[in-house]
Design a protein around this motif. Structure first.
Motif, PDB file in Angstrom:
ATOM      1  N   LYS A  48      61.343  43.322  21.824  1.00  0.00           N
ATOM      2  CA  LYS A  48      60.794  43.208  23.185  1.00  0.00           C
ATOM      3  C   LYS A  48      61.557  42.144  23.964  1.00  0.00           C
ATOM      4  N   ALA A  49      61.847  41.005  23.339  1.00  0.00           N
ATOM      5  CA  ALA A  49      62.616  39.951  24.006  1.00  0.00           C
ATOM      6  C   ALA A  49      64.018  40.444  24.360  1.00  0.00           C
ATOM      7  N   LEU A  50      64.649  41.192  23.454  1.00  0.00           N
ATOM      8  CA  LEU A  50      65.976  41.742  23.727  1.00  0.00           C
ATOM      9  C   LEU A  50      65.915  42.801  24.815  1.00  0.00           C
ATOM     10  N   LEU A  51      64.860  43.578  24.829  1.00  0.00           N
ATOM     11  CA  LEU A  51      64.657  44.588  25.869  1.00  0.00           C
ATOM     12  C   LEU A  51      64.456  43.920  27.224  1.00  0.00           C
ATOM     13  N   ASN A  57      68.277  49.016  24.838  1.00  0.00           N
ATOM     14  CA  ASN A  57      67.543  50.117  25.467  1.00  0.00           C
ATOM     15  C   ASN A  57      66.628  50.725  24.418  1.00  0.00           C
ATOM     16  N   VAL A  58      65.605  51.416  24.879  1.00  0.00           N
ATOM     17  CA  VAL A  58      64.731  52.136  23.959  1.00  0.00           C
ATOM     18  C   VAL A  58      64.480  53.528  24.533  1.00  0.00           C
ATOM     19  N   THR A  59      64.519  54.521  23.646  1.00  0.00           N
ATOM     20  CA  THR A  59      64.207  55.892  24.033  1.00  0.00           C
ATOM     21  C   THR A  59      63.185  56.446  23.051  1.00  0.00           C
ATOM     22  N   ALA A  60      62.339  57.310  23.552  1.00  0.00           N
ATOM     23  CA  ALA A  60      61.318  57.927  22.711  1.00  0.00           C
ATOM     24  C   ALA A  60      61.820  59.276  22.226  1.00  0.00           C
ATOM     25  N   SER A  68      68.790  50.914  20.945  1.00  0.00           N
ATOM     26  CA  SER A  68      70.250  50.911  20.966  1.00  0.00           C
ATOM     27  C   SER A  68      70.717  49.763  21.858  1.00  0.00           C
ATOM     28  N   LEU A  69      71.992  49.410  21.733  1.00  0.00           N
ATOM     29  CA  LEU A  69      72.545  48.356  22.572  1.00  0.00           C
ATOM     30  C   LEU A  69      72.684  48.840  24.006  1.00  0.00           C
ATOM     31  N   ASN A  70      72.486  47.926  24.938  1.00  0.00           N
ATOM     32  CA  ASN A  70      72.715  48.185  26.351  1.00  0.00           C
ATOM     33  C   ASN A  70      73.968  47.405  26.736  1.00  0.00           C
ATOM     34  N   SER A  71      75.116  48.061  26.728  1.00  0.00           N
ATOM     35  CA  SER A  71      76.377  47.356  26.978  1.00  0.00           C
ATOM     36  C   SER A  71      76.403  46.692  28.345  1.00  0.00           C
TER      37      SER A  71
END
Length: 86
Positions: A48-51, A57-60, A68-71
Motif C-alpha cells: 500500500k505504501a509503495l502504491l 501498480n495493482v490489477t485485479a 507490478s512495478l510502475n516505471s
C-alpha cells in the motif's frame, strides 16, 4: 488519493525487497509474502505504501490482485539521482 514520498517508501528494507521481487515479475501478495519473514497483512501494508508512492501498480484478475512495478513512478527518483552523475 494521497501520494507519499517515494524516497520515504524505499527507505524500508522490506519494501526494497518487494520492489526487487517485482522487478523480476508481477506477483500476488501471497507470492511476495513467501520470501519475507513478515506476515501477509504486513506485506499488504508495505505494498500500500509503495502504491501510494506510485512505485507499483495493482490489477485485479478475478479474486487475485497482481502487483507490478510502475516505471513512471521511478521518474522522480531518477531525476533526483541523475543530478549527482552529470
Amino acid at each position: 488519493m494521497t501520494s507519499f514520498d517515494p524516497f520515504a517508501a524505499i527507505a524500508d528494507p522490506n519494501r526494497r525487497h518487494l520492489l526487487e521481487e517485482l522487478r523480476r515479475a508481477p506477483r500476488t501478495v501471497n507470492e511476495l509474502a513467501e520470501g519475507l519473514p513478515i506476515s501477509r497483512p504486513a506485506v499488504s501494508q508495505h505494498l500500500k505504501a509503495l502504491l501510494d508512492s506510485n512505485l507499483v501498480n495493482v490489477t485485479a484478475e478475478g479474486t487475485r490482485r497482481i502487483y507490478s512495478l510502475n516505471s513512471k513512478g521511478f521518474h522522480k527518483l531518477n531525476l533526483w539521482l541523475d543530478q549527482f552523475w552529470k
